[in-house]
Design a protein around this motif. Structure first.
Motif, PDB file in Angstrom:
ATOM      1  N   ALA A  35       0.831  -1.206   0.000  1.00  0.00           N
ATOM      2  CA  ALA A  35       0.000   0.000   0.000  1.00  0.00           C
ATOM      3  C   ALA A  35       0.864   1.254   0.000  1.00  0.00           C
ATOM      4  O   ALA A  35       0.572   2.228  -0.708  1.00  0.00           O
ATOM      5  CB  ALA A  35      -0.931  -0.004   1.216  1.00  0.00           C
ATOM      6  N   ALA A  36       1.947   1.226   0.781  1.00  0.00           N
ATOM      7  CA  ALA A  36       2.841   2.387   0.835  1.00  0.00           C
ATOM      8  C   ALA A  36       3.503   2.621  -0.520  1.00  0.00           C
ATOM      9  O   ALA A  36       3.609   3.766  -0.981  1.00  0.00           O
ATOM     10  CB  ALA A  36       3.891   2.176   1.919  1.00  0.00           C
ATOM     11  N   GLU A  85       2.363   1.631  -3.455  1.00  0.00           N
ATOM     12  CA  GLU A  85       1.331   2.060  -4.409  1.00  0.00           C
ATOM     13  C   GLU A  85       1.089   3.561  -4.288  1.00  0.00           C
ATOM     14  O   GLU A  85       0.920   4.266  -5.301  1.00  0.00           O
ATOM     15  CB  GLU A  85       0.037   1.282  -4.162  1.00  0.00           C
ATOM     16  CG  GLU A  85      -0.952   1.389  -5.285  1.00  0.00           C
ATOM     17  CD  GLU A  85      -2.005   0.278  -5.251  1.00  0.00           C
ATOM     18  OE1 GLU A  85      -2.827   0.259  -6.179  1.00  0.00           O
ATOM     19  OE2 GLU A  85      -1.989  -0.541  -4.317  1.00  0.00           O
ATOM     20  N   THR A  86       1.098   4.074  -3.063  1.00  0.00           N
ATOM     21  CA  THR A  86       0.929   5.515  -2.845  1.00  0.00           C
ATOM     22  C   THR A  86       2.101   6.289  -3.441  1.00  0.00           C
ATOM     23  O   THR A  86       1.910   7.313  -4.109  1.00  0.00           O
ATOM     24  CB  THR A  86       0.810   5.814  -1.340  1.00  0.00           C
ATOM     25  OG1 THR A  86      -0.358   5.162  -0.830  1.00  0.00           O
ATOM     26  CG2 THR A  86       0.697   7.312  -1.096  1.00  0.00           C
ATOM     27  N   LEU A  87       3.329   5.805  -3.215  1.00  0.00           N
ATOM     28  CA  LEU A  87       4.515   6.457  -3.778  1.00  0.00           C
ATOM     29  C   LEU A  87       4.452   6.463  -5.301  1.00  0.00           C
ATOM     30  O   LEU A  87       4.754   7.470  -5.948  1.00  0.00           O
ATOM     31  CB  LEU A  87       5.781   5.733  -3.330  1.00  0.00           C
ATOM     32  CG  LEU A  87       6.204   5.867  -1.873  1.00  0.00           C
ATOM     33  CD1 LEU A  87       7.399   4.959  -1.593  1.00  0.00           C
ATOM     34  CD2 LEU A  87       6.548   7.308  -1.546  1.00  0.00           C
ATOM     35  N   ALA A 109       1.919   6.373  -7.231  1.00  0.00           N
ATOM     36  CA  ALA A 109       0.836   7.202  -7.766  1.00  0.00           C
ATOM     37  C   ALA A 109       1.190   8.684  -7.772  1.00  0.00           C
ATOM     38  O   ALA A 109       0.530   9.480  -8.454  1.00  0.00           O
ATOM     39  CB  ALA A 109      -0.433   6.976  -6.956  1.00  0.00           C
ATOM     40  N   GLN A 110       2.236   9.053  -7.044  1.00  0.00           N
ATOM     41  CA  GLN A 110       2.608  10.460  -6.968  1.00  0.00           C
ATOM     42  C   GLN A 110       3.408  10.876  -8.202  1.00  0.00           C
ATOM     43  O   GLN A 110       4.109  10.062  -8.800  1.00  0.00           O
ATOM     44  CB  GLN A 110       3.432  10.707  -5.703  1.00  0.00           C
ATOM     45  CG  GLN A 110       2.650  10.487  -4.417  1.00  0.00           C
ATOM     46  CD  GLN A 110       3.534  10.555  -3.185  1.00  0.00           C
ATOM     47  OE1 GLN A 110       4.744  10.788  -3.273  1.00  0.00           O
ATOM     48  NE2 GLN A 110       2.922  10.356  -2.026  1.00  0.00           N
TER      49      GLN A 110
END
Length: 202
Positions: A120-121, A123-125, A127-128
């Protein structure tokens, strides 16, 4: 959106363990540490790596690789000449994201623990907005990323060498992955550089 790019020095039989030095990673009684170094200097592979690393906007590392990097690039002289100084400056500047179940703090500047939910972490990175998030080493982390379809590209520097033992980039049980060859070039030393990207084919 950023890209997760795995880079690896790899033998013909898929070994990626300790290419850079005898004591880099002796786990499992590995005796061939530093196997890549005899190929350094005779070709333009260093220039190719520098070209790739000029695009690195962050590092994504497992615990063991983080500790190896922090004990090398994290303490080396930024004013050193050539390859060493350039990479030391870049690696100190960019953020380092570390996947670990055991570390509670990270001392190398601009380093951050990802927390318990690594996919999840990441995936967040990813997406930025940004450039390439570079993965070196970190075999367990790469398997986790592949399992969650989070690797955009593999850049493999393949050496004409068979070791017969050692940690592999794609061990038994690695998630099913279909890739497309984006680029291939052969160097005079017999080293082959292959770049694979995610394939739309299932």
């Amino acid at each position: 959106m950023s890209s997760i790019v795995v880079q690896a020095f790899i033998t013909l039989d898929g070994v990626v363990q300790a290419p850079g030095g005898p004591e880099e990673d002796t786990e499992g009684g590995f005796e061939y540490g530093g196997w890549q170094t005899s190929y350094v200097g005779g070709d333009d592979d260093g220039a190719i790596i520098m070209e790739w690393e000029s695009k690195t906007e962050a590092l994504l590392l497992g615990r063991r690789t983080y500790e190896i990097f922090a004990g090398a690039w994290g303490v080396w002289d930024e004013n050193a000449a050539g390859f060493e100084g350039e990479l030391t400056r870049r690696y100190n500047r960019v953020p380092k994201y570390v996947a670990s179940r055991t570390l509670t703090e990270v001392g190398w500047k601009n380093s951050f623990l990802l927390g318990p939910d690594v996919p999840a972490a990441v995936e967040t990175l990813r997406a930025q907005p940004g450039g390439e998030i570079r993965v070196w080493g970190s075999g367990q982390l790469i398997s986790t990323l592949a399992e969650h379809d989070l690797v955009d590209e593999y850049r493999l520097v393949i050496y004409p060498l068979v070791l017969g033992t050692g940690k592999k980039l794609f061990p038994d049980g690695f998630p099913y992955t279909r890739l497309a060859l984006a680029e291939s070039r052969a160097l005079a030393s017999g080293v082959v550089i292959n770049i694979y990207q995610r394939s739309d084919a299932s």
